[in-house]
Write a protein that holds these residues in place. Sequence first.
Motif, mmCIF file in Angstrom:
data_model
loop_
_atom_site.group_PDB
_atom_site.id
_atom_site.type_symbol
_atom_site.label_atom_id
_atom_site.label_comp_id
_atom_site.label_asym_id
_atom_site.label_seq_id
_atom_site.Cartn_x
_atom_site.Cartn_y
_atom_site.Cartn_z
ATOM 1 N N ILE A 154 0.843 -1.195 0.000
ATOM 2 C CA ILE A 154 0.000 0.000 0.000
ATOM 3 C C ILE A 154 0.877 1.243 0.000
ATOM 4 O O ILE A 154 1.868 1.321 0.721
ATOM 5 C CB ILE A 154 -0.933 0.002 1.234
ATOM 6 C CG1 ILE A 154 -1.897 -1.187 1.154
ATOM 7 C CG2 ILE A 154 -1.705 1.306 1.350
ATOM 8 C CD1 ILE A 154 -2.737 -1.361 2.396
ATOM 9 N N ASP A 156 1.671 4.910 1.041
ATOM 10 C CA ASP A 156 1.273 5.764 2.166
ATOM 11 C C ASP A 156 0.921 7.176 1.724
ATOM 12 O O ASP A 156 -0.083 7.736 2.169
ATOM 13 C CB ASP A 156 2.404 5.814 3.202
ATOM 14 C CG ASP A 156 2.566 4.494 3.936
ATOM 15 O OD1 ASP A 156 1.557 3.948 4.411
ATOM 16 O OD2 ASP A 156 3.706 3.995 4.010
ATOM 17 N N LYS A 198 -4.427 4.517 -5.150
ATOM 18 C CA LYS A 198 -5.124 4.339 -3.866
ATOM 19 C C LYS A 198 -4.203 4.607 -2.667
ATOM 20 O O LYS A 198 -4.025 3.755 -1.786
ATOM 21 C CB LYS A 198 -5.711 2.926 -3.759
ATOM 22 C CG LYS A 198 -6.663 2.543 -4.880
ATOM 23 C CD LYS A 198 -7.146 1.108 -4.714
ATOM 24 C CE LYS A 198 -8.079 0.685 -5.823
ATOM 25 N NZ LYS A 198 -7.414 0.638 -7.139
ATOM 26 N N ARG A 200 -2.914 6.208 0.962
ATOM 27 C CA ARG A 200 -3.599 6.519 2.221
ATOM 28 C C ARG A 200 -3.736 8.039 2.394
ATOM 29 O O ARG A 200 -4.705 8.504 2.996
ATOM 30 C CB ARG A 200 -2.833 5.905 3.384
ATOM 31 C CG ARG A 200 -2.868 4.383 3.388
ATOM 32 C CD ARG A 200 -1.909 3.806 4.423
ATOM 33 N NE ARG A 200 -2.232 4.266 5.757
ATOM 34 C CZ ARG A 200 -1.335 4.568 6.695
ATOM 35 N NH1 ARG A 200 -0.035 4.480 6.423
ATOM 36 N NH2 ARG A 200 -1.717 4.971 7.888
ATOM 37 N N ASN A 218 -11.944 3.385 -1.110
ATOM 38 C CA ASN A 218 -11.371 3.039 -2.408
ATOM 39 C C ASN A 218 -12.008 1.756 -2.922
ATOM 40 O O ASN A 218 -12.256 0.822 -2.153
ATOM 41 C CB ASN A 218 -9.858 2.808 -2.291
ATOM 42 C CG ASN A 218 -9.105 4.100 -2.107
ATOM 43 O OD1 ASN A 218 -9.083 4.949 -2.987
ATOM 44 N ND2 ASN A 218 -8.488 4.269 -0.948
ATOM 45 N N ALA A 221 -10.184 -2.020 -2.297
ATOM 46 C CA ALA A 221 -9.130 -1.852 -1.292
ATOM 47 C C ALA A 221 -9.795 -1.654 0.070
ATOM 48 O O ALA A 221 -10.878 -1.064 0.166
ATOM 49 C CB ALA A 221 -8.238 -0.665 -1.630
ATOM 50 N N HIS A 223 -8.440 0.013 2.708
ATOM 51 C CA HIS A 223 -8.086 1.258 3.381
ATOM 52 C C HIS A 223 -8.741 2.460 2.710
ATOM 53 O O HIS A 223 -9.206 2.380 1.567
ATOM 54 C CB HIS A 223 -6.566 1.437 3.388
ATOM 55 C CG HIS A 223 -5.986 1.583 2.021
ATOM 56 N ND1 HIS A 223 -5.745 0.512 1.182
ATOM 57 C CD2 HIS A 223 -5.602 2.698 1.316
ATOM 58 C CE1 HIS A 223 -5.242 0.943 0.051
ATOM 59 N NE2 HIS A 223 -5.144 2.271 0.102
ATOM 60 N N THR A 225 -8.628 6.769 1.709
ATOM 61 C CA THR A 225 -7.693 7.814 1.284
ATOM 62 C C THR A 225 -8.121 9.143 1.907
ATOM 63 O O THR A 225 -9.308 9.476 1.911
ATOM 64 C CB THR A 225 -7.665 7.943 -0.247
ATOM 65 O OG1 THR A 225 -7.123 6.749 -0.817
ATOM 66 C CG2 THR A 225 -6.808 9.133 -0.686
ATOM 67 N N SER A 250 2.286 1.866 6.461
ATOM 68 C CA SER A 250 1.349 0.761 6.233
ATOM 69 C C SER A 250 2.033 -0.592 6.354
ATOM 70 O O SER A 250 1.396 -1.588 6.708
ATOM 71 C CB SER A 250 0.711 0.897 4.849
ATOM 72 O OG SER A 250 1.699 0.919 3.826
ATOM 73 N N LEU A 258 -5.449 -1.194 9.166
ATOM 74 C CA LEU A 258 -5.578 -0.559 7.848
ATOM 75 C C LEU A 258 -7.030 -0.369 7.441
ATOM 76 O O LEU A 258 -7.371 0.574 6.726
ATOM 77 C CB LEU A 258 -4.856 -1.407 6.791
ATOM 78 C CG LEU A 258 -3.330 -1.309 6.773
ATOM 79 C CD1 LEU A 258 -2.740 -2.414 5.909
ATOM 80 C CD2 LEU A 258 -2.879 0.059 6.260
ATOM 81 N N SER A 259 -7.900 -1.270 7.883
ATOM 82 C CA SER A 259 -9.306 -1.224 7.445
ATOM 83 C C SER A 259 -10.179 -0.352 8.338
ATOM 84 O O SER A 259 -11.365 -0.175 8.058
ATOM 85 C CB SER A 259 -9.879 -2.639 7.399
ATOM 86 O OG SER A 259 -9.836 -3.242 8.686
#
Length: 606
Positions: A154, A156, A198, A200, A218, A221, A223, A225, A250, A258-259
């Motif tokens: 991922i 960042d 995508k 963060r 996203n 995904a 996570h 943004t 990440s 993350l979620s």
Amino acid sequence: MAPPRILLCGDVFGRLNQLTKRVSSVNKSAGPFDALLCVGQFFPDSPEQLEEFIGYIDGHSKFPLPTYFIGDYGVGAPKILSAASIDSAKQGFKMDGLKICDNLFWLKGSGKFFLNGLSIVYLSGKDSSSGPQIGTFSQDDVDALRALADEPGIIDMFLTNEWPSGITNRAASSDVPPGALSESGSSSTVANLVSEIKPRYHISGTKGVFYSREPYNNFDAVHVTRFIGLASVGNKDKQKFVHAISPTPSSTMTASELSMKASNTTMSPFGSGEATNHTVQATKRHDNTDPDSQYWRYDVSKKRQKHGESDSKRLCFKFLSSGSCPRENCHFQHDEDAREQYQRGVCFDFLNKGQCERGPDCSFKHSLQEEGKAIPNRRSGQGHASGDRSRECWFCLSSPNVESHLICSVGEYYYCALPKGQLVEDHILLVPIEHIPNTLSSSHEGESELNKYQSSLTMYFKSQAKDVVFFEWVSKRSTHANLQVVPIPSSRTSIIRDIFNLAAQKLGFEFLVLTNDSSSEGRRLLQKQFDRNSSLFYVQLPGDTIIYHPVEENEKFPAQFGREVLAGLFNKPDRDDWRNCKLSKEEEEEMVESFKSRFGKYDPNQ
């Protein structure tokens, strides 16, 4: 380790005294911070401000923190950056920044680097419809980021100068400042990139206003943004131009961390992507009762395209990475051969430009392999020396890369082997021992032995109530030939030619036909028709009729056309790609021994 502490800044406009004063104050009261990242125009707006700026470049004034910028435009930018670029100590591609002076680094073009564990990608310059120039990004820069988007992990932070078009969509209207709604300072290219990458955090400048958007989901995904637009240094409205964040990398976060989503998280401002996904899935659905459905990939709406009309011969990254391209009129090449190379881990820049400026820092391959054979550099037009080709080629018996356990029979000029990922049982290859680009270039003796193999295989399959199809894709980039041999149930023999003609029609061409009394005579006629400076696809059908198609220079022709058509004939579209059919080495060895025991009495070399 504690998360890194980063300061973000919008357009500097060369006001370095004001910037460094503010940064020093924040660093003293709330620091220490690890770095300052600047987005938007970094250089002055007028020559009058240049003296202050040069004072920092010459070392009379200092930057309090390691400072990175992507806004490489404004007064003095071409001269200062050109001087930095030609410095012999800074040659080569440096994704973590070209040093301009102490504590100041230019993030040139596009790339990815790590800052105290944070993965940061950036796009330097601005979007421009007037073509490449100082302070603008190129299509190569954009494509390089799309390649990075497909790498595992991922991202960042994503740094761009311009805002992504549509970022205020689905946002709380009460939180959107008036200046954020203007399309000025926005870019649809940036919007497309951020929806693919995508990140963060997405940080932008240019609009001159501060805007911290609610996090958004996203597509595809877990996570979210967070977009942050920053005002310019010393703006009259006293909007925020320096902002502090301290994100945890990440790579050190758990899936549940993350979620996690804030209560004000919104849908993506760029669309969910569901409509596109449903369209792709619907396109791939097929009904086995409809003979046309087996060939959905050759839909008439996707007839072969000519790419020579564009002044660019660059490859379409979207096509290489996903196999499809959402652009209706894409000006970049949709090259099946290059897509296969990319899927094998070959560097996109190497495929696209013939070289990669990342050097040893690039994690992708810088040599070309085509289903087991080395091919020359597609951009430079240069191949390897003969010894190097044989050493790298998976089909040369002298190569350390040859998978000898797949070989079933060896003659003087040809050998017979099972392919990696058989389409059906007893699908085999006839391969010249000499390192030649196609079987039509065989010597007289080699051609004679090939005919013996073909006759023996035809008799072998007849004993099993099957016919056989031989086909070959002769590409100008091929270096070691292989003739594909696929058995066909006799009950389907009568429709093979119609099936190939149907697929050809849906690609927009018609096969030429050579009718002859024997396979050897047909091949001799084909050799007379063959122009060794062009590409060719041909099929030798049961009954020795040969159909063929000379492929034009800029014609889009699927490298796996023959296999894809026969996969449709067998109602096995999932086996159209050999990578879907790979087996373990032990399973392959068992299949080889089984084939050898059955074919033994027909083998011309026994």
